[in-house]
Design a protein around this motif. Structure first.
Motif, PDB file in Angstrom:
ATOM      1  N   ARG A 144     -22.901  33.892 -27.534  1.00 54.45           N
ATOM      2  CA  ARG A 144     -22.451  33.039 -26.432  1.00 54.45           C
ATOM      3  C   ARG A 144     -22.495  31.558 -26.788  1.00 54.45           C
ATOM      4  O   ARG A 144     -21.670  30.775 -26.297  1.00 54.45           O
ATOM      5  N   GLU A 145     -23.451  31.157 -27.628  1.00 52.71           N
ATOM      6  CA  GLU A 145     -23.507  29.745 -28.002  1.00 52.71           C
ATOM      7  C   GLU A 145     -22.261  29.328 -28.766  1.00 52.71           C
ATOM      8  O   GLU A 145     -21.671  28.272 -28.499  1.00 52.71           O
ATOM      9  N   LEU A 146     -21.855  30.157 -29.729  1.00 60.67           N
ATOM     10  CA  LEU A 146     -20.649  29.854 -30.486  1.00 60.67           C
ATOM     11  C   LEU A 146     -19.412  29.944 -29.599  1.00 60.67           C
ATOM     12  O   LEU A 146     -18.521  29.076 -29.667  1.00 60.67           O
ATOM     13  N   ASP A 147     -19.336  30.975 -28.769  1.00 64.94           N
ATOM     14  CA  ASP A 147     -18.198  31.120 -27.854  1.00 64.94           C
ATOM     15  C   ASP A 147     -18.060  29.883 -26.967  1.00 64.94           C
ATOM     16  O   ASP A 147     -16.971  29.340 -26.781  1.00 64.94           O
ATOM     17  N   SER A 148     -19.189  29.444 -26.416  1.00 63.74           N
ATOM     18  CA  SER A 148     -19.196  28.269 -25.552  1.00 63.74           C
ATOM     19  C   SER A 148     -18.744  27.030 -26.307  1.00 63.74           C
ATOM     20  O   SER A 148     -17.954  26.224 -25.798  1.00 63.74           O
ATOM     21  N   GLY A 149     -19.235  26.867 -27.533  1.00 70.64           N
ATOM     22  CA  GLY A 149     -18.864  25.702 -28.320  1.00 70.64           C
ATOM     23  C   GLY A 149     -17.394  25.649 -28.649  1.00 70.64           C
ATOM     24  O   GLY A 149     -16.773  24.575 -28.625  1.00 70.64           O
ATOM     25  N   GLU A 150     -16.797  26.810 -28.941  1.00 68.67           N
ATOM     26  CA  GLU A 150     -15.369  26.835 -29.260  1.00 68.67           C
ATOM     27  C   GLU A 150     -14.511  26.589 -28.021  1.00 68.67           C
ATOM     28  O   GLU A 150     -13.471  25.920 -28.102  1.00 68.67           O
ATOM     29  N   LEU A 151     -14.944  27.119 -26.877  1.00 71.04           N
ATOM     30  CA  LEU A 151     -14.213  26.840 -25.635  1.00 71.04           C
ATOM     31  C   LEU A 151     -14.291  25.346 -25.309  1.00 71.04           C
ATOM     32  O   LEU A 151     -13.318  24.748 -24.827  1.00 71.04           O
ATOM     33  N   MET A 152     -15.438  24.731 -25.601  1.00 69.08           N
ATOM     34  CA  MET A 152     -15.567  23.303 -25.366  1.00 69.08           C
ATOM     35  C   MET A 152     -14.677  22.507 -26.319  1.00 69.08           C
ATOM     36  O   MET A 152     -14.118  21.472 -25.940  1.00 69.08           O
ATOM     37  N   ARG A 153     -14.532  22.978 -27.558  1.00 66.82           N
ATOM     38  CA  ARG A 153     -13.603  22.308 -28.469  1.00 66.82           C
ATOM     39  C   ARG A 153     -12.188  22.350 -27.898  1.00 66.82           C
ATOM     40  O   ARG A 153     -11.467  21.349 -27.935  1.00 66.82           O
ATOM     41  N   TRP A 154     -11.786  23.518 -27.388  1.00 66.33           N
ATOM     42  CA  TRP A 154     -10.460  23.635 -26.778  1.00 66.33           C
ATOM     43  C   TRP A 154     -10.293  22.587 -25.676  1.00 66.33           C
ATOM     44  O   TRP A 154      -9.273  21.885 -25.608  1.00 66.33           O
ATOM     45  N   LEU A 155     -11.300  22.443 -24.813  1.00 67.53           N
ATOM     46  CA  LEU A 155     -11.228  21.477 -23.720  1.00 67.53           C
ATOM     47  C   LEU A 155     -11.193  20.050 -24.269  1.00 67.53           C
ATOM     48  O   LEU A 155     -10.443  19.210 -23.761  1.00 67.53           O
ATOM     49  N   GLY A 156     -11.983  19.779 -25.311  1.00 66.41           N
ATOM     50  CA  GLY A 156     -12.004  18.446 -25.884  1.00 66.41           C
ATOM     51  C   GLY A 156     -10.694  18.031 -26.518  1.00 66.41           C
ATOM     52  O   GLY A 156     -10.394  16.837 -26.609  1.00 66.41           O
ATOM     53  N   GLU A 157      -9.890  18.991 -26.950  1.00 68.60           N
ATOM     54  CA  GLU A 157      -8.602  18.685 -27.560  1.00 68.60           C
ATOM     55  C   GLU A 157      -7.437  18.853 -26.593  1.00 68.60           C
ATOM     56  O   GLU A 157      -6.285  18.602 -26.953  1.00 68.60           O
ATOM     57  N   ALA A 158      -7.719  19.242 -25.364  1.00 67.84           N
ATOM     58  CA  ALA A 158      -6.662  19.439 -24.375  1.00 67.84           C
ATOM     59  C   ALA A 158      -5.836  18.178 -24.077  1.00 67.84           C
ATOM     60  O   ALA A 158      -4.667  18.308 -23.701  1.00 67.84           O
ATOM     61  N   PRO A 159      -6.363  16.952 -24.224  1.00 65.43           N
ATOM     62  CA  PRO A 159      -5.475  15.789 -24.062  1.00 65.43           C
ATOM     63  C   PRO A 159      -4.286  15.782 -25.009  1.00 65.43           C
ATOM     64  O   PRO A 159      -3.327  15.032 -24.788  1.00 65.43           O
ATOM     65  N   LEU A 160      -4.317  16.610 -26.053  1.00 67.18           N
ATOM     66  CA  LEU A 160      -3.175  16.731 -26.958  1.00 67.18           C
ATOM     67  C   LEU A 160      -2.054  17.567 -26.350  1.00 67.18           C
ATOM     68  O   LEU A 160      -0.928  17.569 -26.865  1.00 67.18           O
ATOM     69  N   PHE A 161      -2.341  18.278 -25.257  1.00 67.19           N
ATOM     70  CA  PHE A 161      -1.334  19.075 -24.541  1.00 67.19           C
ATOM     71  C   PHE A 161      -1.676  18.986 -23.048  1.00 67.19           C
ATOM     72  O   PHE A 161      -2.238  19.894 -22.465  1.00 67.19           O
ATOM     73  N   PRO A 162      -1.316  17.861 -22.399  1.00 68.67           N
ATOM     74  CA  PRO A 162      -1.881  17.462 -21.111  1.00 68.67           C
ATOM     75  C   PRO A 162      -1.737  18.447 -19.956  1.00 68.67           C
ATOM     76  O   PRO A 162      -2.587  18.448 -19.053  1.00 68.67           O
ATOM     77  N   THR A 163      -0.696  19.283 -19.930  1.00 67.15           N
ATOM     78  CA  THR A 163      -0.570  20.186 -18.785  1.00 67.15           C
ATOM     79  C   THR A 163      -1.717  21.185 -18.721  1.00 67.15           C
ATOM     80  O   THR A 163      -1.986  21.765 -17.676  1.00 67.15           O
ATOM     81  N   ALA A 164      -2.431  21.384 -19.840  1.00 67.83           N
ATOM     82  CA  ALA A 164      -3.597  22.276 -19.832  1.00 67.83           C
ATOM     83  C   ALA A 164      -4.717  21.731 -18.968  1.00 67.83           C
ATOM     84  O   ALA A 164      -5.605  22.483 -18.552  1.00 67.83           O
ATOM     85  N   LEU A 165      -4.698  20.428 -18.696  1.00 70.42           N
ATOM     86  CA  LEU A 165      -5.747  19.813 -17.882  1.00 70.42           C
ATOM     87  C   LEU A 165      -5.413  19.804 -16.396  1.00 70.42           C
ATOM     88  O   LEU A 165      -6.222  19.334 -15.587  1.00 70.42           O
ATOM     89  N   LEU A 166      -4.235  20.308 -16.033  1.00 69.27           N
ATOM     90  CA  LEU A 166      -3.914  20.454 -14.613  1.00 69.27           C
ATOM     91  C   LEU A 166      -4.780  21.553 -14.002  1.00 69.27           C
ATOM     92  O   LEU A 166      -5.169  22.502 -14.681  1.00 69.27           O
ATOM     93  N   PRO A 167      -5.110  21.439 -12.709  1.00 70.92           N
ATOM     94  CA  PRO A 167      -5.909  22.490 -12.063  1.00 70.92           C
ATOM     95  C   PRO A 167      -5.258  23.863 -12.232  1.00 70.92           C
ATOM     96  O   PRO A 167      -4.040  24.002 -12.168  1.00 70.92           O
ATOM     97  N   SER A 168      -6.085  24.865 -12.501  1.00 70.58           N
ATOM     98  CA  SER A 168      -5.590  26.218 -12.732  1.00 70.58           C
ATOM     99  C   SER A 168      -6.630  27.216 -12.256  1.00 70.58           C
ATOM    100  O   SER A 168      -7.640  26.841 -11.645  1.00 70.58           O
ATOM    101  N   ASP A 169      -6.396  28.487 -12.556  1.00 72.86           N
ATOM    102  CA  ASP A 169      -7.361  29.518 -12.171  1.00 72.86           C
ATOM    103  C   ASP A 169      -8.702  29.317 -12.847  1.00 72.86           C
ATOM    104  O   ASP A 169      -9.729  29.809 -12.366  1.00 72.86           O
ATOM    105  N   TYR A 170      -8.725  28.615 -13.995  1.00 72.25           N
ATOM    106  CA  TYR A 170      -9.980  28.472 -14.725  1.00 72.25           C
ATOM    107  C   TYR A 170     -10.452  27.022 -14.859  1.00 72.25           C
ATOM    108  O   TYR A 170     -11.559  26.782 -15.340  1.00 72.25           O
ATOM    109  N   LEU A 171      -9.636  26.036 -14.468  1.00 78.67           N
ATOM    110  CA  LEU A 171     -10.019  24.635 -14.640  1.00 78.67           C
ATOM    111  C   LEU A 171      -9.978  23.880 -13.326  1.00 78.67           C
ATOM    112  O   LEU A 171      -9.013  23.993 -12.562  1.00 78.67           O
ATOM    113  N   HIS A 172     -11.033  23.093 -13.065  1.00 79.16           N
ATOM    114  CA  HIS A 172     -11.011  22.188 -11.919  1.00 79.16           C
ATOM    115  C   HIS A 172     -11.713  20.885 -12.282  1.00 79.16           C
ATOM    116  O   HIS A 172     -12.458  20.806 -13.270  1.00 79.16           O
ATOM    117  N   TRP A 173     -11.447  19.868 -11.477  1.00 75.98           N
ATOM    118  CA  TRP A 173     -11.999  18.531 -11.711  1.00 75.98           C
ATOM    119  C   TRP A 173     -13.042  18.186 -10.659  1.00 75.98           C
ATOM    120  O   TRP A 173     -12.906  18.554  -9.498  1.00 75.98           O
TER     121      TRP A 173
END
Length: 276
Positions: A144-173
């Protein structure tokens, strides 16, 4: 020497084939959402700096991004005592179901290289460093530690594809103040979050959060942060072409990757986008 060249060539072919399979899996399990369109009306209840970001980075009617391929150059080091080494890499992302495959190559000598592999596929993480594509130097413990870290990397690089940061079933602000907000992702039984900081223009300038880091096969929870710069227009979006990431350790801040994006492509067919 000729036997070594043949052996390393075979090993690289097998390694590349395995990566290709994971990229195809990454794309196949995540749906195409490019028919969805962004409107300013859907962000009116978001925190003020997040609204400012989407008004800057997206255009009304912008199609959602489903898949991403990027290439980068830059510098990388694995620990504080290493010198910076030049690196070239490719990375693939899925958005409807968060995922990534990153391959970075450091060429030491004409027939000697180091390959880094970072993956988050079907909710599972994988991080390895290999010498000449077949001798494993680093293999981060699975869990789970590695899984969590990789998911966080995905989130950290999401500004490279901005629509991924829009609210969705799995993301909120979550609101913090006029210049920062927290993005929270809940996916595959995990919850990760990052605080993003925004300037007056609407650019995301930096991020920070706590992420698990593997040190000597043990995980420690350290502050992880990054800086974004050199925003450029890519297919109707504004994205940062420069990214630097670092850990905050007892000895101070340890920067380990400085990437300059050389190519970003959205939603190209898997057979032409992958590996070309």
């Amino acid at each position: 020497m000729s036997r070594l060249i043949i052996y390393t060539g075979i090993s690289k072919t097998l390694f590349d084939s395995s990566i290709k399979e994971n990229i195809q899996k990454l794309y196949s399990i995540s749906k195409n959402i490019s028919d969805n369109k962004f409107t300013f009306d859907q962000i009116k209840n978001l925190p003020v700096p997040v609204q400012r970001y989407f008004k800057y980075s997206l255009k009304e009617g912008q199609h959602y991004i489903s898949y991403v391929k990027l290439k980068h150059e830059g510098q990388f080091r694995q620990n504080e005592n290493q010198k910076w080494m030049p690196i070239k890499g490719e990375e693939y992302f899925s958005i409807e179901k968060p995922g990534l495959v990153w391959v970075g190559k450091i060429q030491l000598l004409p027939f000697i290289w180091i390959t880094g592999l970072d993956e988050y596929v079907e909710g599972k993480g994988n991080f390895q460093i290999k010498l000449m594509s077949f001798v494993t130097i680093v293999d981060a413990p699975k869990g789970r530690e590695l899984d969590s870290g990789e998911l966080m990397r995905w989130l950290g690089e999401a500004p490279l594809f901005p629509t991924a940061l829009l609210p969705s079933d799995y993301l909120h602000w979550q609101e913090i103040d006029l210049n920062s907000a927290r993005a929270v992702v809940k996916f595959a039984g995990l919850t990760v979050s990052l605080i993003f900081y925004f300037n007056e223009k609407g650019e995301i300038t930096r991020m920070e959060g706590n992420r698990f880091r593997s040190i000597n096969n043990l995980y420690v929870n350290q502050k992880w942060f990054g800086q974004y710069s050199d925003y450029t227009a890519i297919e109707n979006t504004m994205v940062p072409m420069a990214l630097e990431v670092a850990w905050n350790t007892q000895a101070g801040n340890f920067s380990y990757a400085k990437f300059i994006m050389t190519e970003i492509r959205y939603d190209c067919p898997v057979n032409s986008c992958e590996g070309d």
